[in-house]
Design a protein around this motif. Structure first.
Motif, PDB file in Angstrom:
ATOM      1  N   LEU A  33      12.834   3.575  -3.858  1.00 60.25           N
ATOM      2  CA  LEU A  33      12.077   4.190  -4.945  1.00 60.25           C
ATOM      3  C   LEU A  33      12.648   5.581  -5.185  1.00 60.25           C
ATOM      4  N   ASP A  34      13.456   5.714  -6.216  1.00 58.03           N
ATOM      5  CA  ASP A  34      14.095   6.998  -6.521  1.00 58.03           C
ATOM      6  C   ASP A  34      14.867   7.507  -5.302  1.00 58.03           C
ATOM      7  N   THR A  35      14.419   8.606  -4.709  1.00 58.54           N
ATOM      8  CA  THR A  35      15.142   9.189  -3.571  1.00 58.54           C
ATOM      9  C   THR A  35      14.491   8.839  -2.234  1.00 58.54           C
ATOM     10  N   VAL A  36      13.620   7.829  -2.249  1.00 58.16           N
ATOM     11  CA  VAL A  36      12.900   7.422  -1.034  1.00 58.16           C
ATOM     12  C   VAL A  36      13.228   5.971  -0.715  1.00 58.16           C
ATOM     13  N   LEU A  37      13.399   5.686   0.561  1.00 57.19           N
ATOM     14  CA  LEU A  37      13.617   4.315   1.010  1.00 57.19           C
ATOM     15  C   LEU A  37      12.419   3.879   1.838  1.00 57.19           C
ATOM     16  N   LEU A  38      11.861   2.720   1.488  1.00 59.14           N
ATOM     17  CA  LEU A  38      10.706   2.183   2.202  1.00 59.14           C
ATOM     18  C   LEU A  38      11.119   0.951   2.990  1.00 59.14           C
ATOM     19  N   CYS A  39      10.559   0.821   4.177  1.00 57.65           N
ATOM     20  CA  CYS A  39      10.852  -0.326   5.032  1.00 57.65           C
ATOM     21  C   CYS A  39       9.552  -0.854   5.618  1.00 57.65           C
ATOM     22  N   GLY A  40       9.361  -2.164   5.543  1.00 54.68           N
ATOM     23  CA  GLY A  40       8.204  -2.798   6.153  1.00 54.68           C
ATOM     24  C   GLY A  40       8.656  -3.780   7.221  1.00 54.68           C
ATOM     25  N   MET A  41       7.903  -3.856   8.313  1.00 53.60           N
ATOM     26  CA  MET A  41       8.229  -4.792   9.392  1.00 53.60           C
ATOM     27  C   MET A  41       6.975  -5.482   9.902  1.00 53.60           C
ATOM     28  N   GLY A  42       7.169  -6.722  10.323  1.00 52.14           N
ATOM     29  CA  GLY A  42       6.126  -7.450  11.019  1.00 52.14           C
ATOM     30  C   GLY A  42       6.721  -8.059  12.268  1.00 52.14           C
ATOM     31  N   TYR A  82       0.833  -1.205   0.000  1.00 53.18           N
ATOM     32  CA  TYR A  82       0.000   0.000   0.000  1.00 53.18           C
ATOM     33  C   TYR A  82       0.867   1.256   0.000  1.00 53.18           C
ATOM     34  N   LEU A  83       1.913   1.262   0.819  1.00 56.39           N
ATOM     35  CA  LEU A  83       2.759   2.449   0.894  1.00 56.39           C
ATOM     36  C   LEU A  83       3.508   2.674  -0.419  1.00 56.39           C
ATOM     37  N   ILE A  84       3.975   1.607  -1.038  1.00 56.28           N
ATOM     38  CA  ILE A  84       4.645   1.745  -2.335  1.00 56.28           C
ATOM     39  C   ILE A  84       3.710   2.397  -3.347  1.00 56.28           C
ATOM     40  N   GLU A  85       2.456   1.941  -3.382  1.00 56.31           N
ATOM     41  CA  GLU A  85       1.476   2.506  -4.317  1.00 56.31           C
ATOM     42  C   GLU A  85       1.230   3.983  -4.032  1.00 56.31           C
ATOM     43  N   GLN A  86       1.128   4.328  -2.753  1.00 57.68           N
ATOM     44  CA  GLN A  86       0.850   5.717  -2.381  1.00 57.68           C
ATOM     45  C   GLN A  86       2.030   6.636  -2.684  1.00 57.68           C
ATOM     46  N   ILE A  87       3.243   6.142  -2.491  1.00 54.87           N
ATOM     47  CA  ILE A  87       4.428   6.945  -2.799  1.00 54.87           C
ATOM     48  C   ILE A  87       4.560   7.127  -4.312  1.00 54.87           C
ATOM     49  N   LYS A  88       4.335   6.056  -5.065  1.00 54.03           N
ATOM     50  CA  LYS A  88       4.435   6.138  -6.525  1.00 54.03           C
ATOM     51  C   LYS A  88       3.418   7.112  -7.103  1.00 54.03           C
ATOM     52  N   SER A  89       2.208   7.106  -6.549  1.00 59.46           N
ATOM     53  CA  SER A  89       1.143   7.981  -7.055  1.00 59.46           C
ATOM     54  C   SER A  89       1.212   9.382  -6.459  1.00 59.46           C
ATOM     55  N   ASN A  92      -0.684  -7.706  17.057  1.00 62.61           N
ATOM     56  CA  ASN A  92       0.677  -7.791  16.535  1.00 62.61           C
ATOM     57  C   ASN A  92       1.011  -6.496  15.799  1.00 62.61           C
ATOM     58  N   LEU A  93       2.273  -6.336  15.446  1.00 62.64           N
ATOM     59  CA  LEU A  93       2.705  -5.081  14.831  1.00 62.64           C
ATOM     60  C   LEU A  93       3.000  -5.277  13.352  1.00 62.64           C
ATOM     61  N   PHE A  94       2.259  -4.554  12.512  1.00 66.42           N
ATOM     62  CA  PHE A  94       2.477  -4.560  11.067  1.00 66.42           C
ATOM     63  C   PHE A  94       2.579  -3.109  10.621  1.00 66.42           C
ATOM     64  N   PHE A  95       3.722  -2.722  10.079  1.00 69.03           N
ATOM     65  CA  PHE A  95       3.870  -1.328   9.670  1.00 69.03           C
ATOM     66  C   PHE A  95       4.907  -1.185   8.572  1.00 69.03           C
ATOM     67  N   SER A  96       4.821  -0.067   7.879  1.00 68.57           N
ATOM     68  CA  SER A  96       5.816   0.317   6.883  1.00 68.57           C
ATOM     69  C   SER A  96       6.051   1.811   7.022  1.00 68.57           C
ATOM     70  N   PHE A  97       7.231   2.238   6.641  1.00 73.52           N
ATOM     71  CA  PHE A  97       7.518   3.667   6.679  1.00 73.52           C
ATOM     72  C   PHE A  97       8.400   4.041   5.493  1.00 73.52           C
ATOM     73  N   ALA A  98       8.378   5.316   5.168  1.00 73.46           N
ATOM     74  CA  ALA A  98       9.191   5.843   4.069  1.00 73.46           C
ATOM     75  C   ALA A  98      10.013   7.014   4.589  1.00 73.46           C
ATOM     76  N   VAL A  99      11.279   7.027   4.231  1.00 72.35           N
ATOM     77  CA  VAL A  99      12.168   8.129   4.608  1.00 72.35           C
ATOM     78  C   VAL A  99      12.928   8.589   3.367  1.00 72.35           C
ATOM     79  N   ASN A 100      13.324   9.835   3.378  1.00 73.28           N
ATOM     80  CA  ASN A 100      14.145  10.356   2.290  1.00 73.28           C
ATOM     81  C   ASN A 100      15.587   9.887   2.466  1.00 73.28           C
TER      82      ASN A 100
END
Length: 211
Positions: free
Chosen positions: A116-125, A15-22, A53-61
């Motif tokens: 993704l270009d100048t953004v790094l995405l990380c997902g954790m469970g 979901y986060l990848i899609e939102q960042i791309k769009s 439980n913990l399911f999350f993703s984040f994006a940083v420059n």
């Protein structure tokens, strides 16, 4: 870092990848779901689970990350920070190279990253409570959102790679007792040598995490 909360997502990472791309969302941003029905783990494995439980993703420059951080080892970097946060609530937690969190001999969580270009995405469970994904749980009496907030607070200090690596290197002997999936094969890490950039030397060949 702002956090967007969801009751349920197929995958926070997808979901986060899609939102960042769009360009509907931009870094820095984090997403958390109470339930994840089609989570993506490393090597296209699934990581699903229910509430508690913990399911999350984040994006940083990329520009916000430490200048000495090798991009091939971001999974180690992000995972080790989570390991340190979890240690405030439970002992005997360790990081198996490069992205799996263990409690004693049991895997309880993992990390996946994508650039993704100048953004790094990380997902954790992280399995805080008993789950249906086939892995063990920490059985900690803490709320998932509190753990996420604690993690992001530590992350936003952006400790240097040198700081993280120096501590992980001291604990790497634990990882040498196990095996890992490397280039499509399950290989023993008994004779692996951890390099300063987070890569491994196995049988005179350098291997990067790429997770």
């Amino acid at each position: 870092m702002d956090i967007v909360y969801f009751d349920e997502l197929d995958s926070t990472q997808t979901y986060l990848i899609e939102q960042i791309k769009s360009k509907k969302l931009s870094a820095p941003i984090a997403l958390m779901a109470k339930r994840q029905t089609a989570g993506v783990g490393s090597r296209e494995n699934s990581w699903e689970g229910g509430e508690g439980n913990l399911f999350f993703s984040f994006a940083v420059n990329l520009d916000d990350l430490p200048k000495d951080l090798p991009l091939n080892s971001v999974s180690i970097y992000f995972s080790y920070i989570m390991k340190e946060v979890l240690e405030k609530f439970s002992s005997n937690i360790w990081l198996k190279w490069p992205n799996d969190l263990y409690y004693f001999k049991h895997k309880i969580g993992g990390t996946i990253t994508k650039k993704l270009d100048t953004v790094l995405l990380c997902g954790m469970g992280i399995n805080l409570k008993k789950n249906s994904n086939g892995f063990e749980a920490l059985n900690l009496n803490i709320e998932a959102d509190f753990l996420l907030e604690s993690y992001l607070k530590e992350l936003e200090n952006y400790p240097s790679w040198k700081q993280i690596f120096s501590k992980y290197a001291l604990e790497f002997e634990i990882t040498k007792r196990v095996s890992a999936h490397i280039q499509g094969e399950y290989k023993s890490l008994e004779n692996a040598v951890l390099s300063q950039d987070g890569s491994l030397i196995i049988n005179n060949k350098r291997v990067y995490s790429l997770r």
